[in-house]
Design a protein around this motif. Structure first.
Motif, PDB file in Angstrom:
ATOM      1  N   ALA A 109       0.907  -1.205   0.234  1.00  0.00           N
ATOM      2  CA  ALA A 109      -0.021  -0.071  -0.023  1.00  0.00           C
ATOM      3  C   ALA A 109       0.693   1.102   0.223  1.00  0.00           C
ATOM      4  CB  ALA A 109      -0.724   0.084   1.482  1.00  0.00           C
ATOM      5  N   VAL A 110       0.344   2.031  -0.415  1.00  0.00           N
ATOM      6  CA  VAL A 110       1.427   3.525  -0.541  1.00  0.00           C
ATOM      7  C   VAL A 110      -0.013   4.908  -0.596  1.00  0.00           C
ATOM      8  CG1 VAL A 110       3.269   2.886  -2.368  1.00  0.00           C
ATOM      9  CG2 VAL A 110       0.923   3.305  -3.436  1.00  0.00           C
ATOM     10  N   VAL A 111       0.797   5.591  -0.292  1.00  0.00           N
ATOM     11  CA  VAL A 111      -0.562   6.708  -0.275  1.00  0.00           C
ATOM     12  C   VAL A 111       0.751   8.188  -1.069  1.00  0.00           C
ATOM     13  CG1 VAL A 111      -0.738   6.567   2.003  1.00  0.00           C
ATOM     14  CG2 VAL A 111       1.142   8.305   1.913  1.00  0.00           C
ATOM     15  N   GLU A 112      -0.117   8.879  -1.871  1.00  0.00           N
ATOM     16  CA  GLU A 112       0.818   9.600  -3.365  1.00  0.00           C
ATOM     17  C   GLU A 112       0.682  11.174  -2.355  1.00  0.00           C
ATOM     18  OE1 GLU A 112      -2.953  10.032  -5.642  1.00  0.00           O
ATOM     19  OE2 GLU A 112      -2.261   7.659  -6.299  1.00  0.00           O
ATOM     20  N   THR A 113       1.218  11.244  -1.298  1.00  0.00           N
ATOM     21  CA  THR A 113       2.197  12.190  -0.321  1.00  0.00           C
ATOM     22  C   THR A 113       3.162  12.094   0.250  1.00  0.00           C
ATOM     23  OG1 THR A 113       0.864  14.344   1.139  1.00  0.00           O
ATOM     24  CG2 THR A 113       1.069  11.744   2.130  1.00  0.00           C
ATOM     25  N   PRO A 114       3.697  13.450   0.973  1.00  0.00           N
ATOM     26  CA  PRO A 114       4.949  13.488   1.538  1.00  0.00           C
ATOM     27  C   PRO A 114       4.672  12.316   2.398  1.00  0.00           C
ATOM     28  CG  PRO A 114       4.813  15.379   0.244  1.00  0.00           C
ATOM     29  CD  PRO A 114       3.941  15.035   0.290  1.00  0.00           C
ATOM     30  N   VAL A 115       5.470  11.857   2.917  1.00  0.00           N
ATOM     31  CA  VAL A 115       6.200  11.128   4.381  1.00  0.00           C
ATOM     32  C   VAL A 115       7.269  11.757   5.069  1.00  0.00           C
ATOM     33  CG1 VAL A 115       6.264   8.658   5.616  1.00  0.00           C
ATOM     34  CG2 VAL A 115       4.566   9.648   3.989  1.00  0.00           C
ATOM     35  N   LEU A 116       7.215  11.428   6.621  1.00  0.00           N
ATOM     36  CA  LEU A 116       8.298  12.039   7.420  1.00  0.00           C
ATOM     37  C   LEU A 116       8.297  10.832   8.386  1.00  0.00           C
ATOM     38  CD1 LEU A 116      10.676  13.381   9.121  1.00  0.00           C
ATOM     39  CD2 LEU A 116       8.439  15.116  10.195  1.00  0.00           C
ATOM     40  N   CYS A 117       8.979  10.243   8.215  1.00  0.00           N
ATOM     41  CA  CYS A 117       8.591   9.068   9.819  1.00  0.00           C
ATOM     42  C   CYS A 117      10.016  10.127  10.941  1.00  0.00           C
ATOM     43  CB  CYS A 117       9.359   7.885   8.919  1.00  0.00           C
ATOM     44  SG  CYS A 117      10.245   6.352  10.407  1.00  0.00           S
ATOM     45  N   LEU A 118       9.334   9.758  11.881  1.00  0.00           N
ATOM     46  CA  LEU A 118      10.810   9.643  13.144  1.00  0.00           C
ATOM     47  C   LEU A 118      10.881   8.445  13.738  1.00  0.00           C
ATOM     48  CD1 LEU A 118       8.635  13.547  14.514  1.00  0.00           C
ATOM     49  CD2 LEU A 118      10.341  13.735  12.599  1.00  0.00           C
ATOM     50  N   THR A 119      11.472   8.681  14.515  1.00  0.00           N
ATOM     51  CA  THR A 119      12.274   7.804  15.283  1.00  0.00           C
ATOM     52  C   THR A 119      13.193   7.608  16.550  1.00  0.00           C
ATOM     53  OG1 THR A 119      12.459   4.742  15.464  1.00  0.00           O
ATOM     54  CG2 THR A 119      13.776   6.883  14.046  1.00  0.00           C
ATOM     55  N   VAL A 149       9.720  17.681  18.021  1.00  0.00           N
ATOM     56  CA  VAL A 149       8.562  16.995  16.751  1.00  0.00           C
ATOM     57  C   VAL A 149       8.307  18.373  16.341  1.00  0.00           C
ATOM     58  CG1 VAL A 149       7.139  16.103  17.678  1.00  0.00           C
ATOM     59  CG2 VAL A 149       9.148  15.546  18.499  1.00  0.00           C
ATOM     60  N   VAL A 150       7.344  19.397  17.274  1.00  0.00           N
ATOM     61  CA  VAL A 150       6.721  20.521  16.187  1.00  0.00           C
ATOM     62  C   VAL A 150       7.315  21.250  15.363  1.00  0.00           C
ATOM     63  CG1 VAL A 150       5.471  22.961  17.071  1.00  0.00           C
ATOM     64  CG2 VAL A 150       5.485  21.384  18.985  1.00  0.00           C
ATOM     65  N   ARG A 151       8.528  21.372  15.836  1.00  0.00           N
ATOM     66  CA  ARG A 151       9.435  22.093  14.448  1.00  0.00           C
ATOM     67  C   ARG A 151       9.000  21.515  12.957  1.00  0.00           C
ATOM     68  NH1 ARG A 151      14.485  21.332  12.258  1.00  0.00           N
ATOM     69  NH2 ARG A 151      15.252  20.049  14.139  1.00  0.00           N
ATOM     70  N   LEU A 152       9.501  19.981  13.324  1.00  0.00           N
ATOM     71  CA  LEU A 152       9.794  19.178  12.392  1.00  0.00           C
ATOM     72  C   LEU A 152       8.684  19.368  11.669  1.00  0.00           C
ATOM     73  CD1 LEU A 152      12.218  15.890  13.793  1.00  0.00           C
ATOM     74  CD2 LEU A 152      13.069  17.562  11.862  1.00  0.00           C
ATOM     75  N   VAL A 153       7.474  18.853  12.681  1.00  0.00           N
ATOM     76  CA  VAL A 153       5.767  18.934  12.082  1.00  0.00           C
ATOM     77  C   VAL A 153       5.600  19.996  10.982  1.00  0.00           C
ATOM     78  CG1 VAL A 153       2.996  18.552  12.688  1.00  0.00           C
ATOM     79  CG2 VAL A 153       5.075  16.994  13.652  1.00  0.00           C
ATOM     80  N   ALA A 154       5.853  21.413  11.813  1.00  0.00           N
ATOM     81  CA  ALA A 154       5.758  22.674  10.622  1.00  0.00           C
ATOM     82  C   ALA A 154       6.371  22.982   9.449  1.00  0.00           C
ATOM     83  CB  ALA A 154       6.395  23.247  11.694  1.00  0.00           C
ATOM     84  N   GLU A 155       7.885  22.025   9.750  1.00  0.00           N
ATOM     85  CA  GLU A 155       8.168  21.982   7.963  1.00  0.00           C
ATOM     86  C   GLU A 155       7.669  21.318   6.890  1.00  0.00           C
ATOM     87  OE1 GLU A 155      12.196  20.804   9.166  1.00  0.00           O
ATOM     88  OE2 GLU A 155      12.802  22.570  10.384  1.00  0.00           O
ATOM     89  N   CYS A 156       7.743  19.802   8.229  1.00  0.00           N
ATOM     90  CA  CYS A 156       6.507  19.091   6.913  1.00  0.00           C
ATOM     91  C   CYS A 156       5.509  19.916   6.139  1.00  0.00           C
ATOM     92  CB  CYS A 156       5.649  17.969   7.576  1.00  0.00           C
ATOM     93  SG  CYS A 156       5.560  16.446   6.158  1.00  0.00           S
ATOM     94  N   ALA A 157       4.447  20.436   7.237  1.00  0.00           N
ATOM     95  CA  ALA A 157       3.347  21.288   6.350  1.00  0.00           C
ATOM     96  C   ALA A 157       3.951  22.298   5.154  1.00  0.00           C
ATOM     97  CB  ALA A 157       2.366  22.266   7.892  1.00  0.00           C
ATOM     98  N   GLU A 158       5.358  23.219   5.814  1.00  0.00           N
ATOM     99  CA  GLU A 158       5.237  24.734   4.897  1.00  0.00           C
ATOM    100  C   GLU A 158       5.755  23.251   3.742  1.00  0.00           C
ATOM    101  OE1 GLU A 158       4.803  27.270   5.880  1.00  0.00           O
ATOM    102  OE2 GLU A 158       4.179  26.812   7.604  1.00  0.00           O
ATOM    103  N   PHE A 159       6.484  22.511   3.918  1.00  0.00           N
ATOM    104  CA  PHE A 159       7.741  22.456   3.301  1.00  0.00           C
ATOM    105  C   PHE A 159       7.578  20.533   2.435  1.00  0.00           C
ATOM    106  CE2 PHE A 159      10.131  25.249   4.895  1.00  0.00           C
ATOM    107  CZ  PHE A 159       9.869  26.314   4.350  1.00  0.00           C
ATOM    108  N   GLY A 160       6.524  19.890   2.990  1.00  0.00           N
ATOM    109  CA  GLY A 160       6.702  18.609   2.567  1.00  0.00           C
ATOM    110  C   GLY A 160       7.494  17.651   3.047  1.00  0.00           C
ATOM    111  N   ASP A 161       8.885  17.045   2.314  1.00  0.00           N
ATOM    112  CA  ASP A 161       9.672  16.350   2.570  1.00  0.00           C
ATOM    113  C   ASP A 161      10.503  16.649   2.830  1.00  0.00           C
ATOM    114  OD1 ASP A 161       8.670  16.308  -0.699  1.00  0.00           O
ATOM    115  OD2 ASP A 161      10.398  14.708   0.031  1.00  0.00           O
ATOM    116  N   ARG A 162      10.530  17.688   2.173  1.00  0.00           N
ATOM    117  CA  ARG A 162      12.212  18.539   2.295  1.00  0.00           C
ATOM    118  C   ARG A 162      12.223  18.590   3.681  1.00  0.00           C
ATOM    119  NH1 ARG A 162      11.908  23.265  -2.170  1.00  0.00           N
ATOM    120  NH2 ARG A 162       9.141  23.476  -0.938  1.00  0.00           N
TER     121      ARG A 162
END
Length: 250
Positions: free
Chosen positions: A185-195, A237-250
């Motif tokens: 299964a795949v999604v058609e949207t950028p994915v950020l994985c945190l671990t 975590v918030v900074r990374l999520v906000a970056e994901c919102a603004e720039f997708g996977d970059r």
């Protein structure tokens, strides 16, 4: 939101939102876990969390017993959230990552993912086969929760409070154990994985395998800590999520 929605609990509103973030709790967790994160987002972010049935203000409602069932029940609420043409980030931790992934798949079927992003945390990729966790007794389960962290010590040490919490934990662990995602299964949207770099539940390779499940960009970010590393690094975590919102996977 203009209408009351029992599935989505507002944590921080924005009159003219430039981005929206929706958190999905872990097994046994509730929307309030993410309240401290919500207050750290920049101005203009509309932040909320999913509230599963059977906890907090939904305590009297019957549990949903499968990950897929939770995603199915969430779809009407998510359609409304995805309708606005601003970035929408679904953020799921542990079991919540699976629910968020399944939810994004359903939004994709509705062609509502053009401005969506997915952040998965503390969860192996759907294509990774892991041994199912079983517990011989409630005490074994409580010991497991204590080792993982993420559950208030005051709750773990109080029999009365645990009597309230344990049914949700048992239900959610059964849901996770029975979850059988499609390995391709795949999604058609950028994915950020945190671990977490010391997460006993997920290896770096199992986290990195999320790359197989998106046709868009992928980024893996490892942070210091165990399974609930995000509680130790809320600002990051918030900074990374906000970056994901603004720039997708970059």
């Amino acid at each position: 939101m203009a209408r009351k929605d029992s599935w989505i609990k507002p944590l921080r509103g924005a009159a003219d939102a430039r981005a929206r973030v929706l958190f999905f709790p872990h097994a046994g967790g509730a929307a309030s876990f993410y309240a401290p994160f919500a207050q750290r987002f920049p101005e203009g972010y509309d932040v909320a969390a999913v509230q599963y049935p059977g906890r907090q203000e939904r305590w009297g409602e019957p549990f949903v017993t499968t990950v897929e069932g939770l995603a199915d029940r969430l779809v009407p609420s998510l359609r409304r959230w995805a309708a606005k043409p601003v970035p929408l980030v679904l953020v799921g931790h542990s079991m919540g990552a699976s629910v968020a992934f399944e939810s994004m798949l359903r939004l994709g079927h509705d062609r509502l993912t053009a401005h969506c992003r997915l952040v998965v945390s503390g969860r192996a990729a759907p294509s990774v086969t892991q041994e199912a966790q079983t517990f011989d007794s409630d005490q074994d389960l409580l010991d497991h929760l204590a080792r993982l962290g993420g559950t208030d010590a005051a709750i773990l040490s109080s029999p009365d409070l645990m009597d309230l919490v344990l049914p949700a934990v048992r239900n959610d662990y059964r849901a996770v154990t029975s979850y059988r995602p499609a390995p391709d299964a795949v999604v058609e949207t950028p994915v950020l994985c945190l671990t977490g770099d010391r997460d006993p539940q997920v290896t770096a390779e199992e986290a990195g395998a999320w790359k197989r499940h998106t046709t868009a960009g992928f980024r893996l970010k490892m942070l210091p800590g165990g399974h609930f590393f995000l509680s130790d690094h809320p600002d990051t975590v918030v900074r990374l999520v906000a970056e994901c919102a603004e720039f997708g996977d970059r």
